[in-house]
Write an enzyme that holds these catalytic residues in place. Structure first.
Site, short mmCIF file in Angstrom:
data_model
loop_
_atom_site.label_atom_id
_atom_site.label_comp_id
_atom_site.label_asym_id
_atom_site.label_seq_id
_atom_site.Cartn_x
_atom_site.Cartn_y
_atom_site.Cartn_z
N HIS A 79 0.85 -1.27 0.04
CA HIS A 79 -0.05 -0.03 0.05
C HIS A 79 1.20 1.12 0.01
O HIS A 79 0.47 2.31 -0.21
CB HIS A 79 -1.01 -0.23 1.13
N SER A 115 4.28 2.37 8.21
CA SER A 115 3.92 1.23 7.29
C SER A 115 4.94 0.87 6.62
O SER A 115 5.94 1.42 6.20
CB SER A 115 2.80 1.60 6.34
N ASP A 173 -0.43 -7.53 1.43
CA ASP A 173 0.39 -6.34 1.53
C ASP A 173 1.69 -6.37 1.39
O ASP A 173 2.39 -6.04 2.59
CB ASP A 173 -0.63 -5.53 2.61
#
Length: 241
Positions: A63, A187, A107
């Protein structure tokens, strides 16, 4: 052979974790995590974390993909021009073919660097676990350059949170005394645990949290070992290109 899920749900009931920002952690010792990568993404200035698993490849969350990603290695304070730093453009952005942008399933993403990283005391690779590798009762940690306070300013130094994982560390982080948070900016960073011969091993990739900071519920990591074959095949394919 047991089939383990590709996503790890680590409940804040035990850890006090939500989102992808480290809150109330501590500043890491400079260059104690030489595998860490700071990703500067596109014109919007979005940042993510990542980690070096091969001199030519970074592993991160899918992402985080955008055009024009530059990777900063060897950094402790990215706001300073440290001699240890290496800035390398990304040549190829390779998200998993089954990545779902809505659910964040699969992901995981590899970034091929335009040229090889120079391995130094401040820039090194971290090993990744094989599919059947066991991690029971181990010490783990998460690090990143995300915000250090809720609604706070950007954080330019690498911060870390250490946690103890009990039972099966793939599933539960049992550390009620540690009320730390992970949120925006972290992230793609690694959930690093001590593996074979006590070597740091990237067991998970920071993906997302199911609730916001005001209602912490759980944080999900992508299980790196579930993608061992994909990682090896992709590196081989793009190294030959």
């Amino acid at each position: 052979m047991n089939i383990l899920p590709s996503t790890l749900y680590l409940h804040s009931l035990f850890l006090g974790v939500t989102g992808d920002k480290i809150i109330d952690g501590k500043e890491a010792k400079p260059h104690s995590r030489p595998y860490m990568a700071f990703l500067h993404i596109g014109k919007v200035g979005k940042i993510c974390g990542g980690f070096l698993i091969h001199p030519n490849f970074i592993l991160t969350a899918a992402h985080c993909q955008r055009q024009n990603i530059n990777v900063l290695l060897g950094a402790h304070d990215f706001s300073k021009n440290e001699e240890s730093q290496q800035v390398i453009p990304v040549e190829a952005i390779i998200p998993h073919k089954c990545f779902d942008n809505l659910t964040l399933a699969n992901d995981i993403m590899l970034l091929k660097l335009k040229y090889r990283a120079n391995i130094t005391h401040a820039v090194k690779t971290i090993r990744i676990p094989k599919r059947d590798e066991d991690f029971s009762i181990c010490k783990c940690s998460v690090a990143g350059w995300g915000y250090a306070k809720t609604n706070g300013n950007d954080n330019s130094v690498l911060r870390e949170v250490k946690v103890r994982v009990d039972f099966l560390c793939y599933f539960f982080l049992n550390s009620p005394q540690n009320k730390y948070f992970i949120f925006q900016g972290d992230s793609g960073g690694p959930l690093a645990c001590h593996g074979i011969l006590n070597m740091p091993t990237a067991v998970g990739i920071v993906s997302y949290a199911s609730k916001g900071c005001d209602d912490p519920q759980s944080i999900a990591y992508i299980r790196v070992s579930a993608y061992w074959d994909w990682i090896q095949m992709t590196i081989k394919k793009y190294s030959a290109a």
